[in-house]
Design a protein around this motif. Structure first.
Motif, PDB file in Angstrom:
ATOM      1  N   VAL A  84       0.861  -1.183   0.000  1.00  0.00           N
ATOM      2  CA  VAL A  84       0.000   0.000   0.000  1.00  0.00           C
ATOM      3  C   VAL A  84       0.901   1.239   0.000  1.00  0.00           C
ATOM      4  O   VAL A  84       1.811   1.346   0.827  1.00  0.00           O
ATOM      5  N   ASP A  85       0.642   2.158  -0.932  1.00  0.00           N
ATOM      6  CA  ASP A  85       1.411   3.396  -1.035  1.00  0.00           C
ATOM      7  C   ASP A  85       0.544   4.559  -0.564  1.00  0.00           C
ATOM      8  O   ASP A  85      -0.498   4.852  -1.167  1.00  0.00           O
ATOM      9  N   LEU A  86       0.972   5.215   0.506  1.00  0.00           N
ATOM     10  CA  LEU A  86       0.231   6.341   1.070  1.00  0.00           C
ATOM     11  C   LEU A  86       0.586   7.621   0.325  1.00  0.00           C
ATOM     12  O   LEU A  86       1.725   8.081   0.386  1.00  0.00           O
ATOM     13  N   GLY A  87      -0.391   8.199  -0.369  1.00  0.00           N
ATOM     14  CA  GLY A  87      -0.140   9.398  -1.158  1.00  0.00           C
ATOM     15  C   GLY A  87       0.632   9.048  -2.416  1.00  0.00           C
ATOM     16  O   GLY A  87       1.761   9.488  -2.624  1.00  0.00           O
ATOM     17  N   SER A  88       0.018   8.270  -3.273  1.00  0.00           N
ATOM     18  CA  SER A  88       0.708   7.630  -4.397  1.00  0.00           C
ATOM     19  C   SER A  88       1.009   8.549  -5.566  1.00  0.00           C
ATOM     20  O   SER A  88       1.775   8.185  -6.465  1.00  0.00           O
ATOM     21  N   GLY A  89       0.414   9.738  -5.589  1.00  0.00           N
ATOM     22  CA  GLY A  89       0.739  10.697  -6.636  1.00  0.00           C
ATOM     23  C   GLY A  89       0.534  10.148  -8.029  1.00  0.00           C
ATOM     24  O   GLY A  89      -0.470   9.496  -8.324  1.00  0.00           O
ATOM     25  N   ALA A  90       1.518  10.381  -8.901  1.00  0.00           N
ATOM     26  CA  ALA A  90       1.406   9.929 -10.290  1.00  0.00           C
ATOM     27  C   ALA A  90       1.805   8.480 -10.481  1.00  0.00           C
ATOM     28  O   ALA A  90       1.737   7.965 -11.594  1.00  0.00           O
ATOM     29  N   ASP A 111      -4.620   8.147  -2.881  1.00  0.00           N
ATOM     30  CA  ASP A 111      -4.347   9.581  -2.976  1.00  0.00           C
ATOM     31  C   ASP A 111      -5.664  10.331  -2.852  1.00  0.00           C
ATOM     32  O   ASP A 111      -6.711   9.844  -3.306  1.00  0.00           O
ATOM     33  N   MET A 112      -5.610  11.525  -2.260  1.00  0.00           N
ATOM     34  CA  MET A 112      -6.840  12.301  -2.064  1.00  0.00           C
ATOM     35  C   MET A 112      -7.089  13.295  -3.190  1.00  0.00           C
ATOM     36  O   MET A 112      -8.089  14.013  -3.165  1.00  0.00           O
ATOM     37  N   MET A 116      -4.323  13.732  -9.478  1.00  0.00           N
ATOM     38  CA  MET A 116      -3.238  12.768  -9.353  1.00  0.00           C
ATOM     39  C   MET A 116      -3.716  11.361  -9.667  1.00  0.00           C
ATOM     40  O   MET A 116      -3.023  10.581 -10.334  1.00  0.00           O
ATOM     41  N   LEU A 117      -4.899  11.011  -9.193  1.00  0.00           N
ATOM     42  CA  LEU A 117      -5.437   9.682  -9.488  1.00  0.00           C
ATOM     43  C   LEU A 117      -5.620   9.480 -10.988  1.00  0.00           C
ATOM     44  O   LEU A 117      -5.290   8.419 -11.525  1.00  0.00           O
ATOM     45  N   ALA A 118      -6.148  10.489 -11.657  1.00  0.00           N
ATOM     46  CA  ALA A 118      -6.342  10.384 -13.102  1.00  0.00           C
ATOM     47  C   ALA A 118      -5.004  10.192 -13.807  1.00  0.00           C
ATOM     48  O   ALA A 118      -4.882   9.383 -14.740  1.00  0.00           O
ATOM     49  N   LYS A 119      -3.993  10.931 -13.351  1.00  0.00           N
ATOM     50  CA  LYS A 119      -2.667  10.815 -13.954  1.00  0.00           C
ATOM     51  C   LYS A 119      -2.073   9.427 -13.702  1.00  0.00           C
ATOM     52  O   LYS A 119      -1.502   8.800 -14.595  1.00  0.00           O
ATOM     53  N   ALA A 120      -2.197   8.940 -12.479  1.00  0.00           N
ATOM     54  CA  ALA A 120      -1.665   7.626 -12.135  1.00  0.00           C
ATOM     55  C   ALA A 120      -2.348   6.523 -12.932  1.00  0.00           C
ATOM     56  O   ALA A 120      -1.681   5.591 -13.426  1.00  0.00           O
ATOM     57  N   ARG A 121      -3.653   6.604 -13.065  1.00  0.00           N
ATOM     58  CA  ARG A 121      -4.370   5.577 -13.821  1.00  0.00           C
ATOM     59  C   ARG A 121      -3.999   5.613 -15.301  1.00  0.00           C
ATOM     60  O   ARG A 121      -3.877   4.566 -15.948  1.00  0.00           O
ATOM     61  N   ALA A 122      -3.799   6.804 -15.832  1.00  0.00           N
ATOM     62  CA  ALA A 122      -3.344   6.922 -17.223  1.00  0.00           C
ATOM     63  C   ALA A 122      -1.951   6.325 -17.380  1.00  0.00           C
ATOM     64  O   ALA A 122      -1.656   5.634 -18.372  1.00  0.00           O
ATOM     65  N   ASN A 123      -1.095   6.566 -16.403  1.00  0.00           N
ATOM     66  CA  ASN A 123       0.249   5.991 -16.456  1.00  0.00           C
ATOM     67  C   ASN A 123       0.224   4.478 -16.359  1.00  0.00           C
ATOM     68  O   ASN A 123       1.019   3.786 -17.014  1.00  0.00           O
ATOM     69  N   ALA A 124      -0.678   3.947 -15.545  1.00  0.00           N
ATOM     70  CA  ALA A 124      -0.822   2.491 -15.454  1.00  0.00           C
ATOM     71  C   ALA A 124      -1.238   1.906 -16.799  1.00  0.00           C
ATOM     72  O   ALA A 124      -0.774   0.830 -17.199  1.00  0.00           O
ATOM     73  N   THR A 133      -3.620  -0.900  -8.519  1.00  0.00           N
ATOM     74  CA  THR A 133      -4.871  -0.141  -8.532  1.00  0.00           C
ATOM     75  C   THR A 133      -4.679   1.139  -7.726  1.00  0.00           C
ATOM     76  O   THR A 133      -3.844   1.205  -6.826  1.00  0.00           O
ATOM     77  N   PHE A 134      -5.464   2.151  -8.067  1.00  0.00           N
ATOM     78  CA  PHE A 134      -5.388   3.435  -7.380  1.00  0.00           C
ATOM     79  C   PHE A 134      -6.768   3.774  -6.816  1.00  0.00           C
ATOM     80  O   PHE A 134      -7.776   3.648  -7.515  1.00  0.00           O
ATOM     81  N   ARG A 135      -6.799   4.193  -5.558  1.00  0.00           N
ATOM     82  CA  ARG A 135      -8.057   4.482  -4.877  1.00  0.00           C
ATOM     83  C   ARG A 135      -8.050   5.909  -4.336  1.00  0.00           C
ATOM     84  O   ARG A 135      -7.026   6.393  -3.849  1.00  0.00           O
ATOM     85  N   LEU A 136      -9.203   6.547  -4.407  1.00  0.00           N
ATOM     86  CA  LEU A 136      -9.378   7.870  -3.837  1.00  0.00           C
ATOM     87  C   LEU A 136      -9.574   7.743  -2.335  1.00  0.00           C
ATOM     88  O   LEU A 136     -10.411   6.962  -1.867  1.00  0.00           O
ATOM     89  N   GLY A 137      -8.805   8.504  -1.574  1.00  0.00           N
ATOM     90  CA  GLY A 137      -8.983   8.472  -0.131  1.00  0.00           C
ATOM     91  C   GLY A 137      -7.926   9.279   0.588  1.00  0.00           C
ATOM     92  O   GLY A 137      -6.911   9.661   0.011  1.00  0.00           O
ATOM     93  N   GLU A 138      -8.191   9.545   1.851  1.00  0.00           N
ATOM     94  CA  GLU A 138      -7.231  10.223   2.713  1.00  0.00           C
ATOM     95  C   GLU A 138      -6.435   9.166   3.463  1.00  0.00           C
ATOM     96  O   GLU A 138      -6.981   8.136   3.882  1.00  0.00           O
ATOM     97  N   ILE A 139      -5.141   9.416   3.650  1.00  0.00           N
ATOM     98  CA  ILE A 139      -4.315   8.390   4.275  1.00  0.00           C
ATOM     99  C   ILE A 139      -4.586   8.260   5.772  1.00  0.00           C
ATOM    100  O   ILE A 139      -4.145   7.295   6.398  1.00  0.00           O
ATOM    101  N   GLU A 140      -5.338   9.192   6.343  1.00  0.00           N
ATOM    102  CA  GLU A 140      -5.782   9.028   7.734  1.00  0.00           C
ATOM    103  C   GLU A 140      -6.996   8.121   7.824  1.00  0.00           C
ATOM    104  O   GLU A 140      -7.373   7.699   8.922  1.00  0.00           O
TER     105      GLU A 140
END
Length: 267
Positions: A84-90, A111-112, A116-124, A133-140
């Motif tokens: 799990v990557d907290l604040g995964s960015g791109a 990532d919140m 950034m999520l859109a960019k990461a998913r495009a990069n995937a 996989t990339f999920r929208l959320g706060e790391i808290e």
């Protein structure tokens, strides 16, 4: 600022980076005059400890040069593990982790920031990876079930969160017994002047939100972790100075590698 204002500020800052509106591409915002000479993300990442092979393995746009170290260096990832990557960015650290855990493993980036999520998913999609996989959320408040992960990684994100103790509690919750934390972040080693503390740009820039080593160690232990280790990297001062040239931030914050383990007998 209250917690909501801080989150809004951070979300707006990194949303603009992902959208390309902020071309500074470094941890600290352009308003502080960071990254003199505008080094490339690759140049910054080499300074953080990423190898040429690692940088060549990720698609264009996955590396924004926003970190302060390389958590892969201490994660010791193994085939088949869940990361799990907290604040995964791109997505750079997710994609590098995916190579190490292989098809039998899995990587979840959280990532919140929508951009950034859109960019990461495009990069995937560019990379054709199927185990990320990339999920929208706060790391808290991670959108991940208890006991899911073997490893929790993060790169220069925890400092941005007002409630850091809650981040470590969440990391403990989502880890399997015996799971581990491998985080690169900035830590506070000397008091910040009043003007540095009051500068919202330096909050988004991974400076004024940094916590002292002893507080980080305390939060991790309170969350239930054992084997806590925070290794300060004095050699990072040159890199950090480039985030806000002439302001002396490198005397107050440095990069550190943070490690801890959830006890094997933990429920």
């Amino acid at each position: 600022m209250d917690t909501a204002e801080i989150k809004d500020l951070v979300r707006a800052r990194y949303g603009s980076v992902a959208a390309g509106a902020d071309a500074s591409g470094c941890c600290a915002p352009a308003a502080t005059g960071c990254c003199g000479g505008k080094p490339t993300p690759e140049t910054r990442s080499r300074a953080m400890g990423y190898s040429e092979a690692e940088l060549a393995a990720v698609p264009d746009g996955a590396n924004l040069g926003l970190g302060c170290g390389n958590p892969q260096a201490i994660a010791n990832l193994k085939t088949g593990e869940v990361v799990v990557d907290l604040g995964s960015g791109a997505g750079i650290d997710c994609f590098l982790a995916a190579r190490q855990v292989g098809p039998a493993g899995r990587v979840i980036g959280v990532d919140m920031t929508h951009e950034m999520l859109a960019k990461a998913r495009a990069n995937a999609g560019k990379l054709g990876v199927t185990n990320v996989t990339f999920r929208l959320g706060e790391i808290e408040h991670l959108p991940i079930a208890d006991g899911t992960a073997d490893v929790v990684i993060s790169n220069c994100v925890v400092n941005l969160v007002p409630d850091k103790a809650q981040v470590f509690r969440e990391a403990f919750r989502v880890l399997k017994p015996g799971g581990r934390v491998a985080i690169s972040d900035v830590v506070n080693v000397a008091p910040l002047s009043a003007d540095l503390q009051a500068d919202p740009a330096l909050l988004c820039g991974c400076v004024s939100g940094a916590a002292p080593v002893e507080r980080i160690e305390g939060w991790l232990r309170e969350a239930g972790f054992a084997g806590v280790r925070v290794a300060v990297k004095p050699e990072s001062r040159e890199m950090i100075a480039s985030w806000a040239p002439g302001r002396g931030i490198e005397d107050c914050v440095v990069s550190a590698m943070i490690e801890a383990r959830k006890p094997a007998e933990a429920a």
